[in-house]
Write a protein that holds these residues in place. Sequence first.
Motif, PDB file in Angstrom:
ATOM      1  N   LYS A 269       0.866  -1.135   0.166  1.00 34.01           N
ATOM      2  CA  LYS A 269      -0.093  -0.052  -0.147  1.00 34.01           C
ATOM      3  C   LYS A 269       0.849   1.217   0.058  1.00 34.01           C
ATOM      4  N   TYR A 270       1.732   1.152   0.802  1.00 38.12           N
ATOM      5  CA  TYR A 270       2.769   2.544   1.041  1.00 38.12           C
ATOM      6  C   TYR A 270       4.190   2.595   0.433  1.00 38.12           C
ATOM      7  N   MET A 271       4.693   1.134   0.157  1.00 32.22           N
ATOM      8  CA  MET A 271       6.078   1.307  -0.340  1.00 32.22           C
ATOM      9  C   MET A 271       6.227   0.715  -1.638  1.00 32.22           C
ATOM     10  N   THR A 272       5.526   0.698  -2.549  1.00 29.12           N
ATOM     11  CA  THR A 272       5.623   0.018  -3.854  1.00 29.12           C
ATOM     12  C   THR A 272       6.772   1.128  -4.548  1.00 29.12           C
ATOM     13  N   LYS A 273       6.840   2.361  -4.236  1.00 25.34           N
ATOM     14  CA  LYS A 273       7.876   3.283  -5.062  1.00 25.34           C
ATOM     15  C   LYS A 273       9.295   2.879  -4.574  1.00 25.34           C
ATOM     16  N   PHE A 274       9.384   1.867  -3.725  1.00 16.19           N
ATOM     17  CA  PHE A 274      10.922   1.491  -3.309  1.00 16.19           C
ATOM     18  C   PHE A 274      11.344   0.154  -3.787  1.00 16.19           C
ATOM     19  N   GLN A 275      10.283  -0.384  -4.582  1.00 12.70           N
ATOM     20  CA  GLN A 275      10.264  -1.710  -4.922  1.00 12.70           C
ATOM     21  C   GLN A 275      11.519  -1.791  -6.011  1.00 12.70           C
ATOM     22  N   ILE A 276      12.410  -2.938  -5.932  1.00 17.98           N
ATOM     23  CA  ILE A 276      13.303  -3.052  -7.011  1.00 17.98           C
ATOM     24  C   ILE A 276      13.305  -4.501  -7.561  1.00 17.98           C
ATOM     25  N   ILE A 277      14.069  -4.606  -8.895  1.00 20.64           N
ATOM     26  CA  ILE A 277      14.100  -5.994  -9.545  1.00 20.64           C
ATOM     27  C   ILE A 277      15.327  -6.117  -9.541  1.00 20.64           C
ATOM     28  N   VAL A 278      15.751  -7.698  -9.189  1.00 18.43           N
ATOM     29  CA  VAL A 278      17.064  -8.045  -9.097  1.00 18.43           C
ATOM     30  C   VAL A 278      17.131  -9.115 -10.274  1.00 18.43           C
ATOM     31  N   PHE A 279      18.120  -8.974 -11.267  1.00 17.79           N
ATOM     32  CA  PHE A 279      18.464  -9.833 -12.283  1.00 17.79           C
ATOM     33  C   PHE A 279      19.436 -11.087 -11.730  1.00 17.79           C
ATOM     34  N   PHE A 280      19.071 -12.142 -11.595  1.00 15.69           N
ATOM     35  CA  PHE A 280      19.879 -13.191 -11.013  1.00 15.69           C
ATOM     36  C   PHE A 280      20.276 -14.255 -12.092  1.00 15.69           C
ATOM     37  N   ASP A 281      21.203 -14.997 -11.928  1.00 15.48           N
ATOM     38  CA  ASP A 281      21.629 -16.285 -12.897  1.00 15.48           C
ATOM     39  C   ASP A 281      20.842 -17.431 -12.427  1.00 15.48           C
ATOM     40  N   GLY A 282      19.769 -17.780 -13.412  1.00 15.62           N
ATOM     41  CA  GLY A 282      19.128 -18.975 -12.951  1.00 15.62           C
ATOM     42  C   GLY A 282      19.620 -20.213 -13.160  1.00 15.62           C
TER      43      GLY A 282
ATOM     44  N   GLU B 227      26.363 -10.451 -21.505  1.00 19.29           N
ATOM     45  CA  GLU B 227      27.881 -10.649 -21.032  1.00 19.29           C
ATOM     46  C   GLU B 227      28.101  -9.913 -19.494  1.00 19.29           C
ATOM     47  N   GLU B 228      27.213  -8.777 -19.472  1.00 17.25           N
ATOM     48  CA  GLU B 228      27.540  -7.980 -18.232  1.00 17.25           C
ATOM     49  C   GLU B 228      26.615  -8.579 -17.124  1.00 17.25           C
ATOM     50  N   VAL B 229      25.466  -8.904 -17.424  1.00 18.38           N
ATOM     51  CA  VAL B 229      24.690  -9.613 -16.124  1.00 18.38           C
ATOM     52  C   VAL B 229      25.168 -10.941 -15.840  1.00 18.38           C
ATOM     53  N   GLU B 230      25.930 -11.739 -16.638  1.00 23.54           N
ATOM     54  CA  GLU B 230      26.547 -12.986 -16.191  1.00 23.54           C
ATOM     55  C   GLU B 230      27.540 -12.800 -15.374  1.00 23.54           C
ATOM     56  N   SER B 231      28.438 -11.709 -15.480  1.00 21.04           N
ATOM     57  CA  SER B 231      29.381 -11.434 -14.962  1.00 21.04           C
ATOM     58  C   SER B 231      29.110 -10.887 -13.306  1.00 21.04           C
ATOM     59  N   LYS B 232      28.105  -9.960 -13.227  1.00 22.31           N
ATOM     60  CA  LYS B 232      27.701  -9.339 -12.216  1.00 22.31           C
ATOM     61  C   LYS B 232      26.244  -9.273 -11.772  1.00 22.31           C
ATOM     62  N   MET B 233      25.610  -9.272 -10.812  1.00 23.52           N
ATOM     63  CA  MET B 233      24.407  -9.416 -10.370  1.00 23.52           C
ATOM     64  C   MET B 233      23.734  -8.082 -10.528  1.00 23.52           C
ATOM     65  N   HIS B 234      22.818  -7.761 -11.298  1.00 24.11           N
ATOM     66  CA  HIS B 234      22.373  -6.292 -11.416  1.00 24.11           C
ATOM     67  C   HIS B 234      21.022  -6.071 -10.666  1.00 24.11           C
ATOM     68  N   SER B 235      20.697  -4.820 -10.544  1.00 22.84           N
ATOM     69  CA  SER B 235      19.408  -4.691  -9.553  1.00 22.84           C
ATOM     70  C   SER B 235      18.932  -3.305 -10.219  1.00 22.84           C
TER      71      SER B 235
END
Length: 390
Positions: free
Chosen positions: A256-269, A309-317
């Motif tokens: 309700k109040y904190m959706t503006k702080f949401q992030i998405i993390v791109f990880f290696d499955g 290549e970049e997201v394979e080497s490091k986690m992105h968010s």
Amino acid sequence: MNLYNFSSSLAYFDVIYNLGIIVAIIYLLGYKGRVVSIINYVFYLSLYNRTVHISDGGDNLLIICMFFLLFANTTAYFSLDSTKYHKSLEKNKSSIFKDISTVFHNFAILACIIQLCIVYFFSAIFQLMGEVWQNGTAIYYISQVSEFSRPVLQNLTENYLWLTIIVGYLSILIKLAFPFCLLNKTIKPYIVVSMVLFHAGIGIGMGLLSFSLVMIMFELLVFTDAEYLGFKYKLEYRYRKIALYTRRKTRLFGAKYMTKFQIIVFFDGWCPMCQQVMKTINKMDLFNLVKSASIRNPQVLKEYQLVKEEVESKMHSKSLNAGEMKRGFESILQISTRLAPLYVFIPFLVIGKYLGLGELIYDYIAKRRMIVPVNHCDESGCEINIQRKY
């Protein structure tokens, strides 16, 4: 035997004293327990004999029980040798040496517990013989001795005298009951907790920290491995119930109040370690602020315009409300600011970021993570194996 008696030189004293500290640290870490425990006992016995006039009751009990512990396996858990020990158990599940070692270990622990019971029983008997303990004023007189009293104890006796009288009588009662309550599994946890709290009070109120720690350490010996595992399962069950309830309540608030702080993390499955990290993050995500997406999904790469290549080497968010893409250790820091259980570590992470240590550690781990592309082959086919990213 006293190592300090071989020379009166101050330099020799310093060498032996500092060697004793090093050996004690190695013993604490649990490295080569059988050998180091003997060396540590010799060093501590030498120090004990040299400083016998300034020792306390904790030193007396410790020097006796340290001899018993020479025959115990003190490195089976929480030590540098624990992994090696459990591997040897798997190889030699039934051997005469293992059986004999177990018998010696059990008798050594039993001897320590009996010694502890003797100390408590006779301590209570001598307290009963003392007039100040009989009339309940013993703790008050202790608070008047500056060497064995801290402000917290003085404040207690001056403002809550009735409480000190009750504590004095209870200390006698609990000590007398301690040896007998150990025979009852239902009462045992409560009597041990009472004694731990009693000695914690001595450490805080009287300043006898080493004495209190030694007594608490031996009090915790009375529980078996099975009982400790039982405590662990109960705590985990309680934690899961509390965590589930908390997540339900706080996620409603977060939605309700904190959706503006949401992030998405791109990880290696394809990375087992990365998958486990994301599961842990999901458990700690009380406010539902962390979303995740696997970089092995081509649609994710296309939708968020990620360079493979970049997201394979490091986690992105990245913040879902538009924001700069974070990479590597900065991504870890961004995730931590969304997880309440990790708030306490944020200052250390910030320091690590500015010192450059955080990124170095992250790169070291990231380059050595395992990649397992099982069931992720394309039409041209692929060989199922375990790859390592360097």
